[in-house]
Design a protein around this motif. Structure first.
Motif, PDB file in Angstrom:
ATOM      1  N   LEU A   8       0.858  -1.185   0.000  1.00 52.61           N
ATOM      2  CA  LEU A   8       0.000   0.000   0.000  1.00 52.61           C
ATOM      3  C   LEU A   8       0.889   1.228   0.000  1.00 52.61           C
ATOM      4  O   LEU A   8       2.098   1.143   0.177  1.00 52.61           O
ATOM      5  CB  LEU A   8      -0.875   0.031   1.259  1.00 52.61           C
ATOM      6  CG  LEU A   8      -1.920  -1.045   1.434  1.00 52.61           C
ATOM      7  CD1 LEU A   8      -2.591  -0.907   2.799  1.00 52.61           C
ATOM      8  CD2 LEU A   8      -2.964  -0.972   0.344  1.00 52.61           C
ATOM      9  N   PHE A   9       0.269   2.376  -0.155  1.00 52.83           N
ATOM     10  CA  PHE A   9       0.993   3.639  -0.027  1.00 52.83           C
ATOM     11  C   PHE A   9       0.839   4.143   1.395  1.00 52.83           C
ATOM     12  O   PHE A   9      -0.244   4.085   1.969  1.00 52.83           O
ATOM     13  CB  PHE A   9       0.444   4.684  -1.007  1.00 52.83           C
ATOM     14  CG  PHE A   9       0.739   4.381  -2.437  1.00 52.83           C
ATOM     15  CD1 PHE A   9       2.003   4.617  -2.964  1.00 52.83           C
ATOM     16  CD2 PHE A   9      -0.224   3.852  -3.264  1.00 52.83           C
ATOM     17  CE1 PHE A   9       2.287   4.330  -4.277  1.00 52.83           C
ATOM     18  CE2 PHE A   9       0.046   3.565  -4.591  1.00 52.83           C
ATOM     19  CZ  PHE A   9       1.305   3.799  -5.099  1.00 52.83           C
ATOM     20  N   CYS A  10       1.927   4.650   1.963  1.00 49.61           N
ATOM     21  CA  CYS A  10       1.895   5.259   3.291  1.00 49.61           C
ATOM     22  C   CYS A  10       0.889   6.413   3.241  1.00 49.61           C
ATOM     23  O   CYS A  10       0.964   7.267   2.356  1.00 49.61           O
ATOM     24  CB  CYS A  10       3.288   5.768   3.655  1.00 49.61           C
ATOM     25  SG  CYS A  10       3.346   6.712   5.196  1.00 49.61           S
ATOM     26  N   PRO A  11      -0.072   6.458   4.170  1.00 48.15           N
ATOM     27  CA  PRO A  11      -1.076   7.522   4.136  1.00 48.15           C
ATOM     28  C   PRO A  11      -0.505   8.922   4.373  1.00 48.15           C
ATOM     29  O   PRO A  11      -1.137   9.912   4.031  1.00 48.15           O
ATOM     30  CB  PRO A  11      -2.063   7.150   5.237  1.00 48.15           C
ATOM     31  CG  PRO A  11      -1.480   6.016   5.969  1.00 48.15           C
ATOM     32  CD  PRO A  11      -0.305   5.505   5.229  1.00 48.15           C
ATOM     33  N   THR A  12       0.695   9.011   4.937  1.00 48.21           N
ATOM     34  CA  THR A  12       1.289  10.313   5.241  1.00 48.21           C
ATOM     35  C   THR A  12       2.160  10.822   4.104  1.00 48.21           C
ATOM     36  O   THR A  12       1.977  11.941   3.624  1.00 48.21           O
ATOM     37  CB  THR A  12       2.114  10.233   6.537  1.00 48.21           C
ATOM     38  OG1 THR A  12       1.275   9.727   7.573  1.00 48.21           O
ATOM     39  CG2 THR A  12       2.655  11.586   6.930  1.00 48.21           C
ATOM     40  N   CYS A  13       3.115   9.989   3.635  1.00 47.05           N
ATOM     41  CA  CYS A  13       4.079  10.478   2.641  1.00 47.05           C
ATOM     42  C   CYS A  13       3.944   9.818   1.270  1.00 47.05           C
ATOM     43  O   CYS A  13       4.626  10.207   0.336  1.00 47.05           O
ATOM     44  CB  CYS A  13       5.500  10.288   3.155  1.00 47.05           C
ATOM     45  SG  CYS A  13       6.024   8.566   3.188  1.00 47.05           S
ATOM     46  N   ARG A  14       3.082   8.826   1.171  1.00 49.84           N
ATOM     47  CA  ARG A  14       2.760   8.141  -0.091  1.00 49.84           C
ATOM     48  C   ARG A  14       3.874   7.206  -0.595  1.00 49.84           C
ATOM     49  O   ARG A  14       3.853   6.780  -1.728  1.00 49.84           O
ATOM     50  CB  ARG A  14       2.383   9.128  -1.192  1.00 49.84           C
ATOM     51  CG  ARG A  14       1.304  10.135  -0.814  1.00 49.84           C
ATOM     52  CD  ARG A  14       0.023   9.535  -0.327  1.00 49.84           C
ATOM     53  NE  ARG A  14      -0.637   8.776  -1.372  1.00 49.84           N
ATOM     54  CZ  ARG A  14      -1.596   7.883  -1.163  1.00 49.84           C
ATOM     55  NH1 ARG A  14      -1.997   7.642   0.051  1.00 49.84           N
ATOM     56  NH2 ARG A  14      -2.137   7.231  -2.155  1.00 49.84           N
ATOM     57  N   LYS A  15       4.861   6.834   0.241  1.00 50.19           N
ATOM     58  CA  LYS A  15       5.852   5.835  -0.151  1.00 50.19           C
ATOM     59  C   LYS A  15       5.192   4.467  -0.169  1.00 50.19           C
ATOM     60  O   LYS A  15       4.243   4.214   0.571  1.00 50.19           O
ATOM     61  CB  LYS A  15       7.016   5.793   0.843  1.00 50.19           C
ATOM     62  CG  LYS A  15       7.943   6.958   0.781  1.00 50.19           C
ATOM     63  CD  LYS A  15       9.088   6.748   1.767  1.00 50.19           C
ATOM     64  CE  LYS A  15       9.985   7.958   1.822  1.00 50.19           C
ATOM     65  NZ  LYS A  15      11.049   7.789   2.835  1.00 50.19           N
ATOM     66  N   VAL A  16       5.704   3.551  -0.983  1.00 48.99           N
ATOM     67  CA  VAL A  16       5.188   2.187  -1.027  1.00 48.99           C
ATOM     68  C   VAL A  16       5.630   1.447   0.236  1.00 48.99           C
ATOM     69  O   VAL A  16       6.795   1.509   0.630  1.00 48.99           O
ATOM     70  CB  VAL A  16       5.683   1.438  -2.287  1.00 48.99           C
ATOM     71  CG1 VAL A  16       5.235  -0.008  -2.257  1.00 48.99           C
ATOM     72  CG2 VAL A  16       5.181   2.128  -3.539  1.00 48.99           C
TER      73      VAL A  16
END
Length: 73
Positions: A8-16
């Protein structure tokens, strides 16, 4: 064939982020704390109404009764 971990993408910084990562669904403890801070400061809100009658009944029992301006003393 090996199974691929869920990502998933990190909800804060969008990293995988992989589901096997220790901070999942966040990429790091920093992002987890930033997200918690947004909830605590009121930046995030649950905007849909509660429609479950059992939850509504429980809320009514725990909330103090408010007096309306038209109530008698």
């Amino acid at each position: 064939m090996a199974s691929v971990p869920k990502a998933l993408f990190c909800p804060t910084c969008r990293k995988v982020v992989l589901a096997t990562d220790g901070d999942f669904p966040f990429c790091s403890d920093r992002c987890r704390i930033l997200d918690l801070g947004k909830w605590a400061s009121g930046d995030y809100k649950i905007s849909s109404p509660i429609l479950d009658p059992e939850v509504l009944e429980g809320l009514g029992e725990n909330m103090p009764h408010r007096r309306h301006s038209d109530d008698e003393d």
